[in-house]
Design a protein around this motif. Structure first.
Motif, PDB file in Angstrom:
ATOM      1  N   LEU A  40     -50.056  -4.612 -22.360  1.00 10.15           N
ATOM      2  CA  LEU A  40     -51.276  -4.869 -21.587  1.00 10.15           C
ATOM      3  C   LEU A  40     -50.960  -5.025 -20.103  1.00 10.15           C
ATOM      4  N   ARG A  41     -49.814  -5.618 -19.784  1.00  8.12           N
ATOM      5  CA  ARG A  41     -49.405  -5.758 -18.375  1.00  8.12           C
ATOM      6  C   ARG A  41     -49.229  -4.376 -17.746  1.00  8.12           C
ATOM      7  N   GLU A  42     -48.586  -3.493 -18.498  1.00  4.79           N
ATOM      8  CA  GLU A  42     -48.375  -2.146 -17.949  1.00  4.79           C
ATOM      9  C   GLU A  42     -49.707  -1.414 -17.800  1.00  4.79           C
ATOM     10  N   GLN A  43     -50.602  -1.565 -18.785  1.00  4.54           N
ATOM     11  CA  GLN A  43     -51.860  -0.823 -18.731  1.00  4.54           C
ATOM     12  C   GLN A  43     -52.818  -1.403 -17.681  1.00  4.54           C
ATOM     13  N   ALA A  44     -52.743  -2.719 -17.456  1.00  4.30           N
ATOM     14  CA  ALA A  44     -53.579  -3.322 -16.411  1.00  4.30           C
ATOM     15  C   ALA A  44     -52.959  -3.111 -15.037  1.00  4.30           C
ATOM     16  N   GLY A  45     -51.642  -2.829 -15.018  1.00  5.63           N
ATOM     17  CA  GLY A  45     -50.962  -2.636 -13.738  1.00  5.63           C
ATOM     18  C   GLY A  45     -50.804  -3.938 -12.964  1.00  5.63           C
ATOM     19  N   ARG A  46     -50.810  -5.072 -13.658  1.00  9.62           N
ATOM     20  CA  ARG A  46     -50.660  -6.370 -12.990  1.00  9.62           C
ATOM     21  C   ARG A  46     -50.254  -7.419 -14.004  1.00  9.62           C
TER      22      ARG A  46
ATOM     23  N   CYS B 288     -50.935   2.509 -32.396  1.00  8.86           N
ATOM     24  CA  CYS B 288     -52.347   2.788 -32.122  1.00  8.86           C
ATOM     25  C   CYS B 288     -52.515   3.360 -30.720  1.00  8.86           C
ATOM     26  N   ALA B 289     -51.409   3.534 -29.994  1.00  4.14           N
ATOM     27  CA  ALA B 289     -51.490   4.140 -28.664  1.00  4.14           C
ATOM     28  C   ALA B 289     -51.207   5.639 -28.785  1.00  4.14           C
ATOM     29  N   ALA B 290     -51.185   6.324 -27.654  1.00  6.75           N
ATOM     30  CA  ALA B 290     -50.937   7.771 -27.656  1.00  6.75           C
ATOM     31  C   ALA B 290     -49.550   8.056 -28.229  1.00  6.75           C
ATOM     32  N   PRO B 291     -49.410   9.107 -29.049  1.00  2.00           N
ATOM     33  CA  PRO B 291     -48.095   9.436 -29.600  1.00  2.00           C
ATOM     34  C   PRO B 291     -47.166   9.933 -28.499  1.00  2.00           C
ATOM     35  N   PRO B 292     -45.852   9.809 -28.730  1.00  2.00           N
ATOM     36  CA  PRO B 292     -44.924  10.309 -27.720  1.00  2.00           C
ATOM     37  C   PRO B 292     -45.051  11.815 -27.555  1.00  2.00           C
ATOM     38  N   ALA B 293     -44.677  12.294 -26.382  1.00  2.00           N
ATOM     39  CA  ALA B 293     -44.809  13.725 -26.087  1.00  2.00           C
ATOM     40  C   ALA B 293     -43.955  14.546 -27.052  1.00  2.00           C
ATOM     41  N   HIS B 294     -44.431  15.757 -27.368  1.00  2.00           N
ATOM     42  CA  HIS B 294     -43.690  16.622 -28.298  1.00  2.00           C
ATOM     43  C   HIS B 294     -42.322  16.961 -27.745  1.00  2.00           C
ATOM     44  N   ALA B 295     -42.238  17.148 -26.436  1.00  2.00           N
ATOM     45  CA  ALA B 295     -40.965  17.522 -25.819  1.00  2.00           C
ATOM     46  C   ALA B 295     -39.917  16.447 -26.093  1.00  2.00           C
ATOM     47  N   ALA B 296     -40.321  15.208 -25.964  1.00  2.00           N
ATOM     48  CA  ALA B 296     -39.385  14.108 -26.180  1.00  2.00           C
ATOM     49  C   ALA B 296     -38.923  14.088 -27.633  1.00  2.00           C
ATOM     50  N   GLN B 297     -39.865  14.336 -28.556  1.00  2.00           N
ATOM     51  CA  GLN B 297     -39.528  14.374 -29.986  1.00  2.00           C
ATOM     52  C   GLN B 297     -38.514  15.481 -30.245  1.00  2.00           C
ATOM     53  N   ALA B 298     -38.788  16.665 -29.735  1.00  2.00           N
ATOM     54  CA  ALA B 298     -37.936  17.814 -29.998  1.00  2.00           C
ATOM     55  C   ALA B 298     -36.534  17.558 -29.446  1.00  2.00           C
TER      56      ALA B 298
ATOM     57  N   ARG C 212     -62.411  -1.642 -17.700  1.00  2.00           N
ATOM     58  CA  ARG C 212     -61.804  -1.452 -16.396  1.00  2.00           C
ATOM     59  C   ARG C 212     -60.409  -0.832 -16.501  1.00  2.00           C
ATOM     60  N   TYR C 213     -59.681  -1.179 -17.543  1.00  2.00           N
ATOM     61  CA  TYR C 213     -58.295  -0.724 -17.686  1.00  2.00           C
ATOM     62  C   TYR C 213     -58.158   0.139 -18.947  1.00  2.00           C
ATOM     63  N   PRO C 214     -57.152   1.034 -18.947  1.00  2.00           N
ATOM     64  CA  PRO C 214     -56.988   1.925 -20.109  1.00  2.00           C
ATOM     65  C   PRO C 214     -56.263   1.231 -21.264  1.00  2.00           C
ATOM     66  N   PHE C 215     -56.828   0.134 -21.763  1.00  2.00           N
ATOM     67  CA  PHE C 215     -56.186  -0.585 -22.873  1.00  2.00           C
ATOM     68  C   PHE C 215     -56.234   0.261 -24.137  1.00  2.00           C
ATOM     69  N   SER C 216     -55.076   0.396 -24.801  1.00  2.00           N
ATOM     70  CA  SER C 216     -55.051   1.175 -26.035  1.00  2.00           C
ATOM     71  C   SER C 216     -55.126   0.273 -27.263  1.00  2.00           C
ATOM     72  N   LEU C 217     -55.011  -1.044 -27.081  1.00  2.00           N
ATOM     73  CA  LEU C 217     -54.971  -1.944 -28.235  1.00  2.00           C
ATOM     74  C   LEU C 217     -56.374  -2.463 -28.545  1.00  2.00           C
ATOM     75  N   ALA C 218     -56.770  -2.293 -29.825  1.00  2.00           N
ATOM     76  CA  ALA C 218     -58.075  -2.807 -30.238  1.00  2.00           C
ATOM     77  C   ALA C 218     -57.986  -4.321 -30.372  1.00  2.00           C
ATOM     78  N   PRO C 219     -59.110  -5.020 -30.136  1.00  2.00           N
ATOM     79  CA  PRO C 219     -59.061  -6.487 -30.234  1.00  2.00           C
ATOM     80  C   PRO C 219     -58.569  -6.966 -31.604  1.00  2.00           C
ATOM     81  N   GLU C 220     -58.768  -6.163 -32.641  1.00  2.00           N
ATOM     82  CA  GLU C 220     -58.355  -6.579 -33.987  1.00  2.00           C
ATOM     83  C   GLU C 220     -56.852  -6.814 -34.091  1.00  2.00           C
ATOM     84  N   VAL C 221     -56.066  -6.149 -33.247  1.00  2.00           N
ATOM     85  CA  VAL C 221     -54.611  -6.321 -33.362  1.00  2.00           C
ATOM     86  C   VAL C 221     -54.087  -7.360 -32.366  1.00  2.00           C
TER      87      VAL C 221
END
Lengths: 289, 172
Positions: free
Chosen positions: A221-227, B157-167, A249-258
């Motif tokens: 979350l720190r990396e995705q918020a950039g702060r 649950c985030a974006a998967p790693p790039a294919h290039a890195a996997q290969a 506001r931020y590109p958070f990838s983690l759902a609140p459930e986790v």
């Protein structure tokens, strides 16, 4: 799967209607134009509706169509005269008979998103209407209610028989009645004294409903918020609302459930009310050891 | 003082309570750490050391980063130690965890327990490391030989790693 084959019919579209065709006789001023915290009552009501419905309209009398306040919005013009608020709903149902209508009066300054959200969550499209039971007299509140398409014909017949009272219509129909989550949300205002009292309530609420909080971010979350940390003034009442606000506001990838929540360096609940000065941390899945 | 039981050391009466769950930015020294568990009433000492491994779920790991929400982590860590003491009747329990950058082979976490007998020492040690991994707000970022990196338990649950890195990884 074909929704018809599976036996499920698509629900009707939900449209919104603000009834702004009243004559504001006791107020001696147009109630739609009364301002609260810099926004007219009509704008407030339309903003609440627009967030919840597919299309939102303002209901007007023919002689109000050119009024600049009302002309900014999509309008539906009354076909009946001198029958009170049902004129607006009848006109709307005649124009879009396929829709369910979320109807709002234009004199509910204390109406909040939570009250509308609760109405829509509890709504039963199989009933004629879904409405609140008045906290004052126990009768249906007709002017913050959802009227399903199946209410159209009985409502037209009710008016054709010479009736005008929307409360009596709902009381006699198959209406789902709910208790109000906020017992003051549907206080309507009819007099200058009531207008003054509503403004005072809103001012008191707004100073009580925004709060200063700090948020610390860790790991992903720190990396995705950039702060690492920030101080915020927020209207969020709970960590859950705060996370939604931040996730917009931020590109958070983690759902609140986790995630877990900490308030003031102790584990908390997503629904714990936030207080002024709270320090909030959203805890991503841990991986010590 | 009999009712105080063996959980309190008879040789350090009135010593100020010392936090037994701690973070450190410098290498953990198990010999120094175990000294605080010494107790003439204890005949058993068990320890667990967690080391930085060079692979995780099939990926080659180059180095690690640990980060902690220390204010809450210390509270939760102390609760785990207290639970272990109460549940297994051990005399002393401690845990040290590294934060910051770690190289392969370094000691990431140390748990030590002393008890009158070995059985409870082993059980408590196992309990502590298992609970710490589950409950304490510590995060681990792995940097892979392939050049990318990921937060453990957070990336599925985030974006998967790039294919290039996997290969590239499969090719090495």
């Amino acid at each position: 799967m074909d929704p018809l084959a599976s036996g499920r019919l698509a629900p009707p579209p939900l449209y919104g209607l603000v009834l702004a065709g009243g004559r504001s006789t006791r107020m001696r001023r147009d109630k739609a134009a009364l301002a609260y915290q810099g926004q007219t009552q009509l704008e407030r009501a339309m903003a609440l509706l627009t967030a919840l419905v597919a299309r939102a309209f303002v209901s007007v009398r023919a002689d109000q169509r050119g009024d600049p306040l009302r002309a900014r919005f999509a309008q539906i013009t009354d076909a009946h005269q001198n029958i009170g608020p049902l004129a607006g709903l009848l006109a709307a149902q005649a124009q879009h008979p396929e829709a369910a209508w979320l109807v709002l009066a234009c004199d509910l300054p204390l109406l909040d998103e939570g009250t509308l959200a609760h109405l829509l969550r509890a709504r039963d499209p199989a009933r004629t209407a879904t409405a609140y039971r008045s906290s004052h007299d126990g009768l249906p509140e007709p002017l913050c209610a959802v009227y399903e398409p199946r209410s159209r014909e009985p409502l037209a017949a009710y008016v054709a028989a010479g009736n005008q009272c929307p409360r009596k219509f709902l009381a006699g129909a198959d209406t789902l009645l709910l208790d109000e989550p906020n017992p003051r949300a549907l206080d309507n205002i009819n007099t200058p004294e009531e207008y003054g009292s509503a403004m005072a309530t809103l001012t008191a609420q707004s100073s009580a409903t925004t709060r200063h909080v700090t948020v610390q971010y860790y790991a992903l979350l720190r990396e995705q918020a950039g702060r690492r940390e920030e101080a915020l003034v927020t209207a969020a009442r709970t960590p859950r609302e705060l996370y939604s606000e931040l996730a917009a506001r931020y590109p958070f990838s983690l759902a609140p459930e986790v995630l877990r929540v900490a308030i003031n360096a102790e584990f908390g609940e997503w629904s714990t009310p936030l207080k002024d000065g709270d320090a909030v941390v959203f805890i991503p899945p841990v991986a010590g050891g | 003082m009999r009712w105080c039981s063996f959980r309190r050391s008879p040789v350090v009466e009135n010593a100020p309570p010392q936090p037994m769950f701690r973070f450190t930015r410098t290498p953990i020294e198990p010999q120094a750490a175990r000294a605080q568990l010494a107790d003439p009433a204890c005949g058993g000492y068990a320890a667990f050391e967690g080391w930085v491994r060079d692979s995780h779920e099939g990926r080659r790991v180059r180095r690690l980063e640990y980060e902690a929400f220390e204010a809450l982590a210390v509270r939760e860590g102390e609760r785990i130690l207290a639970e272990a003491s109460a549940r297994f009747g051990v005399a002393h329990a401690a845990c040290l965890h590294r934060v910051g950058e770690l190289a392969i082979g370094e000691l990431a976490v140390w748990v030590g327990v002393s008890a009158p007998h070995r059985h409870e020492a082993f059980l408590a040690c196992r309990y502590i490391i298992d609970e710490v991994k589950q409950r304490v707000p510590i995060w681990k970022k792995e940097h892979y030989l392939s050049g990318d990196s990921g937060w453990v338990n957070c990336e599925r649950c985030a974006a998967p790693p790039a294919h290039a890195a996997q290969a590239h990884e499969h090719g090495t």
